[in-house]
Design a protein around this motif. Sequence first.
Motif, PDB file in Angstrom:
ATOM      1  N   VAL A 224       0.854  -1.189   0.000  1.00 28.66           N
ATOM      2  CA  VAL A 224       0.000   0.000   0.000  1.00 28.66           C
ATOM      3  C   VAL A 224       0.894   1.244   0.000  1.00 28.66           C
ATOM      4  N   ASP A 225       0.560   2.226  -0.872  1.00 31.05           N
ATOM      5  CA  ASP A 225       1.269   3.509  -0.864  1.00 31.05           C
ATOM      6  C   ASP A 225       0.754   4.355   0.296  1.00 31.05           C
ATOM      7  N   ILE A 226       1.687   4.943   1.029  1.00 30.10           N
ATOM      8  CA  ILE A 226       1.304   5.743   2.199  1.00 30.10           C
ATOM      9  C   ILE A 226       2.068   7.060   2.233  1.00 30.10           C
ATOM     10  N   TYR A 227       1.514   8.009   3.005  1.00 27.10           N
ATOM     11  CA  TYR A 227       2.244   9.219   3.366  1.00 27.10           C
ATOM     12  C   TYR A 227       2.645   9.038   4.825  1.00 27.10           C
ATOM     13  N   MET A 228       3.958   8.944   5.088  1.00 24.79           N
ATOM     14  CA  MET A 228       4.458   8.726   6.443  1.00 24.79           C
ATOM     15  C   MET A 228       4.524  10.062   7.174  1.00 24.79           C
ATOM     16  N   ILE A 229       3.758  10.180   8.255  1.00 21.37           N
ATOM     17  CA  ILE A 229       3.781  11.395   9.074  1.00 21.37           C
ATOM     18  C   ILE A 229       4.991  11.362   9.994  1.00 21.37           C
ATOM     19  N   ASP A 230       5.160  10.223  10.685  1.00 25.13           N
ATOM     20  CA  ASP A 230       6.277  10.093  11.621  1.00 25.13           C
ATOM     21  C   ASP A 230       6.465   8.624  11.983  1.00 25.13           C
ATOM     22  N   ILE A 231       7.643   8.339  12.508  1.00 29.59           N
ATOM     23  CA  ILE A 231       7.970   7.000  12.994  1.00 29.59           C
ATOM     24  C   ILE A 231       8.666   7.184  14.339  1.00 29.59           C
ATOM     25  N   ASN A 232       8.293   6.379  15.323  1.00 32.37           N
ATOM     26  CA  ASN A 232       9.105   6.336  16.536  1.00 32.37           C
ATOM     27  C   ASN A 232       9.535   4.888  16.769  1.00 32.37           C
ATOM     28  N   SER A 233      10.036   4.575  17.932  1.00 33.17           N
ATOM     29  CA  SER A 233      10.606   3.236  18.136  1.00 33.17           C
ATOM     30  C   SER A 233       9.548   2.131  18.149  1.00 33.17           C
ATOM     31  N   THR A 234       8.277   2.469  18.358  1.00 32.74           N
ATOM     32  CA  THR A 234       7.252   1.424  18.453  1.00 32.74           C
ATOM     33  C   THR A 234       6.087   1.564  17.477  1.00 32.74           C
ATOM     34  N   TYR A 235       5.907   2.757  16.871  1.00 29.02           N
ATOM     35  CA  TYR A 235       4.742   2.970  16.000  1.00 29.02           C
ATOM     36  C   TYR A 235       5.087   3.716  14.720  1.00 29.02           C
ATOM     37  N   TYR A 236       4.308   3.398  13.677  1.00 28.12           N
ATOM     38  CA  TYR A 236       4.287   4.172  12.443  1.00 28.12           C
ATOM     39  C   TYR A 236       3.002   5.005  12.456  1.00 28.12           C
ATOM     40  N   PHE A 237       3.108   6.271  12.039  1.00 29.73           N
ATOM     41  CA  PHE A 237       1.939   7.151  11.905  1.00 29.73           C
ATOM     42  C   PHE A 237       1.846   7.525  10.427  1.00 29.73           C
ATOM     43  N   TYR A 238       0.769   7.100   9.766  1.00 24.99           N
ATOM     44  CA  TYR A 238       0.702   7.317   8.321  1.00 24.99           C
ATOM     45  C   TYR A 238      -0.737   7.432   7.823  1.00 24.99           C
ATOM     46  N   VAL A 239      -0.855   7.891   6.568  1.00 26.74           N
ATOM     47  CA  VAL A 239      -2.141   7.992   5.890  1.00 26.74           C
ATOM     48  C   VAL A 239      -2.021   7.197   4.596  1.00 26.74           C
ATOM     49  N   THR A 240      -2.977   6.294   4.356  1.00 27.98           N
ATOM     50  CA  THR A 240      -2.954   5.507   3.118  1.00 27.98           C
ATOM     51  C   THR A 240      -3.556   6.312   1.974  1.00 27.98           C
ATOM     52  N   LYS A 241      -3.191   5.938   0.774  1.00 22.87           N
ATOM     53  CA  LYS A 241      -3.655   6.645  -0.427  1.00 22.87           C
ATOM     54  C   LYS A 241      -5.179   6.608  -0.504  1.00 22.87           C
ATOM     55  N   GLY A 242      -5.791   7.784  -0.700  1.00 23.81           N
ATOM     56  CA  GLY A 242      -7.235   7.883  -0.828  1.00 23.81           C
ATOM     57  C   GLY A 242      -7.988   7.906   0.488  1.00 23.81           C
ATOM     58  N   ASP A 243      -7.274   7.936   1.607  1.00 21.08           N
ATOM     59  CA  ASP A 243      -7.925   7.924   2.923  1.00 21.08           C
ATOM     60  C   ASP A 243      -7.591   9.218   3.661  1.00 21.08           C
ATOM     61  N   LYS A 244      -8.518   9.696   4.489  1.00 21.51           N
ATOM     62  CA  LYS A 244      -8.289  10.914   5.268  1.00 21.51           C
ATOM     63  C   LYS A 244      -8.039  10.615   6.740  1.00 21.51           C
TER      64      LYS A 244
ATOM     65  N   ILE B  44      -5.824   8.966   9.868  1.00 15.17           N
ATOM     66  CA  ILE B  44      -4.444   8.615  10.226  1.00 15.17           C
ATOM     67  C   ILE B  44      -4.440   7.229  10.850  1.00 15.17           C
ATOM     68  N   LYS B  45      -3.545   6.394  10.378  1.00 13.37           N
ATOM     69  CA  LYS B  45      -3.394   5.053  10.932  1.00 13.37           C
ATOM     70  C   LYS B  45      -2.157   5.010  11.812  1.00 13.37           C
ATOM     71  N   ILE B  46      -2.277   4.273  12.911  1.00 18.34           N
ATOM     72  CA  ILE B  46      -1.157   4.082  13.832  1.00 18.34           C
ATOM     73  C   ILE B  46      -0.914   2.580  13.908  1.00 18.34           C
ATOM     74  N   ALA B  47       0.236   2.151  13.390  1.00 20.65           N
ATOM     75  CA  ALA B  47       0.530   0.716  13.339  1.00 20.65           C
ATOM     76  C   ALA B  47       1.770   0.401  14.158  1.00 20.65           C
ATOM     77  N   PRO B  48       1.692  -0.635  15.002  1.00 22.96           N
ATOM     78  CA  PRO B  48       2.900  -1.065  15.718  1.00 22.96           C
ATOM     79  C   PRO B  48       3.967  -1.514  14.724  1.00 22.96           C
ATOM     80  N   VAL B  49       5.198  -1.255  15.041  1.00 24.75           N
ATOM     81  CA  VAL B  49       6.315  -1.600  14.154  1.00 24.75           C
ATOM     82  C   VAL B  49       6.288  -3.077  13.784  1.00 24.75           C
TER      83      VAL B  49
END
Length: 198
Positions: free
Chosen positions: A159-179, A181-186
């Motif tokens: 999936v293509d995403i726009y990465m907002i930020d990454i820390n040691s335990t989570y990714y913060f991103y938005v997927t293409k066509g979505d408004k 924000i998703k928070i996914a564990p590493v």
Amino acid sequence: MKYLEKIQGLLPLGYLYLIILGLLKESILFYQLGINILKYSSITDILISPIADMASSPILIIIIISVVLFFFIFQVIIIKNREKNWSKKLLGSYKINPESDKKELQKTLIPIFFLLVSIELLALFVGLGIGEGSIIKKRIETQNLKYNYTITSESNEPVDIYMIDINSTYYFYVTKGDKHIKIAPVGKINDLEIISRK
């Protein structure tokens, strides 16, 4: 030597102040996106946040060094020209005796120097947090995002995403066509690929 020892004694306080500024910047940025970043941050993330900010943006390092140098040079110029009228007026407005000798003036001006630098850094970090947060929020709402990564999660679907930020335990991103924000564990992301910038 005593002057250097005083500076070495202040370095831990300076780093603590930078940590607070980094936390403040991240909190302001993510608050605008509806996320309490402190819930998703580890102690390591908090401790390295100012270094990570500066390492990710060489312009920020240049600005910080420039601010410190500007106030230091300004202090040196005032001390060297303490006999001139403009310097006497400036020192008098801060209730500092311009007739003091050089060492006495340095002792008096050092706390003012640190106060000015700390206020300037506070304004810089708060401004960055407000600016970055509002830009990201606006781009998400208008779907004007440059998708910079492709992720593959447990479903093995890239999936293509726009990465907002990454820390040691989570990714913060938005997927293409979505408004949203998703928070996914590493651990849930199998593969992260940078999209080629042509």
